[in-house]
Motif scaffolding. Structure first.
Motif, PDB file in Angstrom:
ATOM      1  N   CYS A 173      30.157  41.447  51.136  1.00 28.79           N
ATOM      2  CA  CYS A 173      29.882  43.146  51.391  1.00 28.79           C
ATOM      3  C   CYS A 173      28.597  43.797  52.412  1.00 28.79           C
ATOM      4  O   CYS A 173      28.013  44.877  51.580  1.00 28.79           O
ATOM      5  N   GLU A 183      33.915  56.617  54.527  1.00 28.01           N
ATOM      6  CA  GLU A 183      35.323  56.749  55.352  1.00 28.01           C
ATOM      7  C   GLU A 183      35.431  54.984  55.759  1.00 28.01           C
ATOM      8  O   GLU A 183      36.429  54.082  55.143  1.00 28.01           O
ATOM      9  N   THR A 184      34.158  54.209  56.325  1.00 33.05           N
ATOM     10  CA  THR A 184      34.762  53.634  57.277  1.00 33.05           C
ATOM     11  C   THR A 184      33.622  52.212  56.486  1.00 33.05           C
ATOM     12  O   THR A 184      34.517  51.102  56.298  1.00 33.05           O
ATOM     13  N   LEU A 225      34.588  52.081  53.044  1.00 36.58           N
ATOM     14  CA  LEU A 225      35.190  51.466  51.975  1.00 36.58           C
ATOM     15  C   LEU A 225      36.705  51.017  52.775  1.00 36.58           C
ATOM     16  O   LEU A 225      36.934  50.562  52.200  1.00 36.58           O
ATOM     17  N   GLU A 226      36.340  50.723  54.220  1.00 36.63           N
ATOM     18  CA  GLU A 226      37.784  49.139  54.906  1.00 36.63           C
ATOM     19  C   GLU A 226      36.861  48.161  55.033  1.00 36.63           C
ATOM     20  O   GLU A 226      37.294  47.227  55.047  1.00 36.63           O
ATOM     21  N   GLU A 227      35.135  48.306  54.582  1.00 37.01           N
ATOM     22  CA  GLU A 227      34.729  47.178  54.779  1.00 37.01           C
ATOM     23  C   GLU A 227      35.209  45.270  53.762  1.00 37.01           C
ATOM     24  O   GLU A 227      35.553  44.236  53.928  1.00 37.01           O
ATOM     25  N   GLU A 281      38.272  45.200  52.953  1.00 32.30           N
ATOM     26  CA  GLU A 281      39.658  44.394  53.371  1.00 32.30           C
ATOM     27  C   GLU A 281      39.617  43.666  54.361  1.00 32.30           C
ATOM     28  O   GLU A 281      39.802  42.111  55.032  1.00 32.30           O
ATOM     29  N   LYS A 282      37.883  44.438  55.099  1.00 29.23           N
ATOM     30  CA  LYS A 282      38.313  43.351  56.035  1.00 29.23           C
ATOM     31  C   LYS A 282      37.575  42.280  56.560  1.00 29.23           C
ATOM     32  O   LYS A 282      37.268  41.444  56.716  1.00 29.23           O
ATOM     33  N   ARG A 312      41.049  47.122  49.505  1.00 27.79           N
ATOM     34  CA  ARG A 312      40.148  48.126  49.491  1.00 27.79           C
ATOM     35  C   ARG A 312      39.118  49.312  48.918  1.00 27.79           C
ATOM     36  O   ARG A 312      40.134  49.473  47.881  1.00 27.79           O
ATOM     37  N   LYS A 358      43.345  58.648  46.576  1.00 24.18           N
ATOM     38  CA  LYS A 358      41.993  59.254  47.266  1.00 24.18           C
ATOM     39  C   LYS A 358      42.013  60.423  46.933  1.00 24.18           C
ATOM     40  O   LYS A 358      40.326  60.797  46.352  1.00 24.18           O
TER      41      LYS A 358
END
Length: 333
Positions: free
Chosen positions: A139, A167-168, A170-172, A174-175, A181, A296
Motif C-alpha cells: 500500500c 476516505e479515499t 481507506l480503499e487502498e 481492498e484495491k 478495507r 465507521k
C-alpha cells in the motif's frame, strides 16, 4: 350430565392452552440456543426487536460479535483507543454488535495478520494495522503518511483523518488485493527534536533517530548527521557530548528524564506513525450497510476523543519539561 361434560370441555381447553404456551416458551428459548437454528450472518444468534437509537441507527439486526486484534497492550495508547472503539460500537449499536479485543499480538503480529487477512485461516474481523506494515504489504500511498511533516500536529492529523483524501486512502487495501478495507485512521503521538545546546541550526551535528528511513530523512533535511543508538544509551551519549540531539516523542523524553541531557526542545511534530483500522472483506459480507456505518462512526468518534486526549497530554508534558528547566526553541527555517 351436561354439567359434567362442560367441566371436561373446560379442563381440555385449559390443558390445550397450557401446552401451547409451553411450546411457545420452549421455541423461543431454542431460537437463541439451538445450534441448528440459525439466522443470516452468524450461527446460533437470534434477532432482536429493539427501538431505534437516538442517532438514527436501527436496533433490529442479528446480534454479532467481532474479533479485534491489537498488537499493543490495552494500557498502551493504541490499546486504549481499541477499548474506546469497542465501547462506542456496542453503545451505538444498542448491543447488537460487540467487540472482543485480543491484545499484545495474541492472534499474531500485525504483518502476519495483514498477509493472511484475506484467507480463512485468519480469525480476525478487525485489526489496528501499523501504516508501516501496510506499506510493506503493498500500500504505497498509505506509506506516504510516514514522511516527515505530513501533518501539522494533532489538530492537522485529525482534520485530515475526516477528509475526503483519507476516505479515499481507506480503499487502498481492498484495491491492492489485501482482502480488507479501511475503517478509520489514528495516531498515537508525534516526534520532536531534543537538543543538548540551543542552536539556530544542527548542521553537521549528530542526531539520534529511530531505526527507519523516515528518521534518517528528517535528520538529513535539517542538516544533521543521522545516527542510531539503542534507547538505553542515548542519555549517556548526550551527557558525554558524543551526541548532540535526539528525535523522539515526548513520552520517550519523559521516561528518560532528558531535560538535563537535552534541555532544548524543538516541538515541530515532524514524524508520526499512524495506524489504520482494517476489516476483513469476509466479515463485511456478514454485516449490513447500517452496521458498517456504525463501525465507521464509532471509529471517528473514538479517534476524535483519543486525539484530543493526546494533544492535552503532550501539552501537559511540555509544561512539565519547562518546569524542570527545559526550554522550547525554534530552528532557523
Amino acid at each position: 350430565m351436561k354439567r359434567k361434560q362442560k367441566r371436561q370441555i373446560g379442563i381440555s381447553v385449559i390443558l390445550i392452552l397450557c401446552m401451547v404456551i409451553a411450546g411457545l416458551v420452549l421455541a423461543k428459548r431454542n431460537w437463541g440456543t439451538d445450534p441448528g437454528r440459525t439466522e443470516p450472518g452468524y450461527p446460533g444468534e437470534r434477532e432482536s426487536s429493539l427501538p431505534e437509537e437516538p442517532g438514527g441507527y436501527s436496533r433490529t439486526e442479528v446480534k454479532k460479535t467481532l474479533v479485534m486484534a491489537v498488537e499493543a497492550p490495552l494500557d498502551a495508547p493504541y490499546g486504549k483507543l481499541a477499548m474506546a472503539y469497542k465501547e462506542n460500537v456496542e453503545e451505538m449499536s444498542g448491543g447488537s454488535l460487540s467487540i472482543d479485543i485480543y491484545e499484545n499480538g495474541l492472534l499474531g503480529r500485525s504483518a502476519e495478520l495483514i498477509s493472511s487477512i484475506g484467507d480463512g485461516s485468519n480469525a480476525v474481523d478487525i485489526m489496528l494495522a501499523p501504516v508501516r506494515d501496510l506499506a510493506d504489504a503493498g500500500c504505497p500511498d498509505t506509506g506516504k503518511l510516514l514522511e516527515p511533516y505530513s501533518f501539522d500536529g494533532h489538530a492537522g492529523f485529525l482534520k485530515w483523518a475526516s477528509s475526503r483524501e483519507a476516505e479515499t486512502l481507506l480503499e487502498e487495501p481492498e484495491k491492492t488485493g489485501l482482502g480488507a478495507r479501511g475503517l478509520f485512521f489514528a495516531e498515537d503521538g508525534f516526534s520532536h527534536l531534543f537538543l543538548k545546546e540551543n542552536r539556530m541550526s544542527v548542521r553537521g551535528k549528530r542526531v539520534a533517530g529511530e531505526a527507519n528511513d523516515e528518521s534518517a530523512e528528517y535528520v538529513d533535511r535539517i542538516g544533521g548527521i543521522y545516527d542510531y543508538l539503542p534507547s538505553v544509551d542515548i542519555r549517556d551519549a548526550l551527557l558525554s557530548g558524543t551526541l548532540d540531539g535526539v528525535e523522539r516523542d515526548c513520552r520517550f523524553y519523559q521516561e528518560n528524564a532528558l531535560w538535563e541531557a537535552a534541555p532544548y526542545i524543538v516541538a515541530d511534530s515532524h514524524l508520526v506513525s499512524p495506524c489504520e483500522a482494517l476489516i476483513k472483506l469476509g466479515s463485511v459480507e456478514k454485516l449490513s450497510a447500517e452496521e458498517l456505518d456504525i463501525l465507521k462512526e464509532a471509529g471517528k468518534t473514538a479517534v476524535e476523543a483519543f486525539t484530543e486526549k493526546l494533544r492535552q497530554e503532550e501539552k501537559d508534558m511540555l509544561d512539565e519539561f519547562t518546569g524542570h528547566g527545559a526550554e522550547v526553541v525554534k530552528l532557523k527555517p
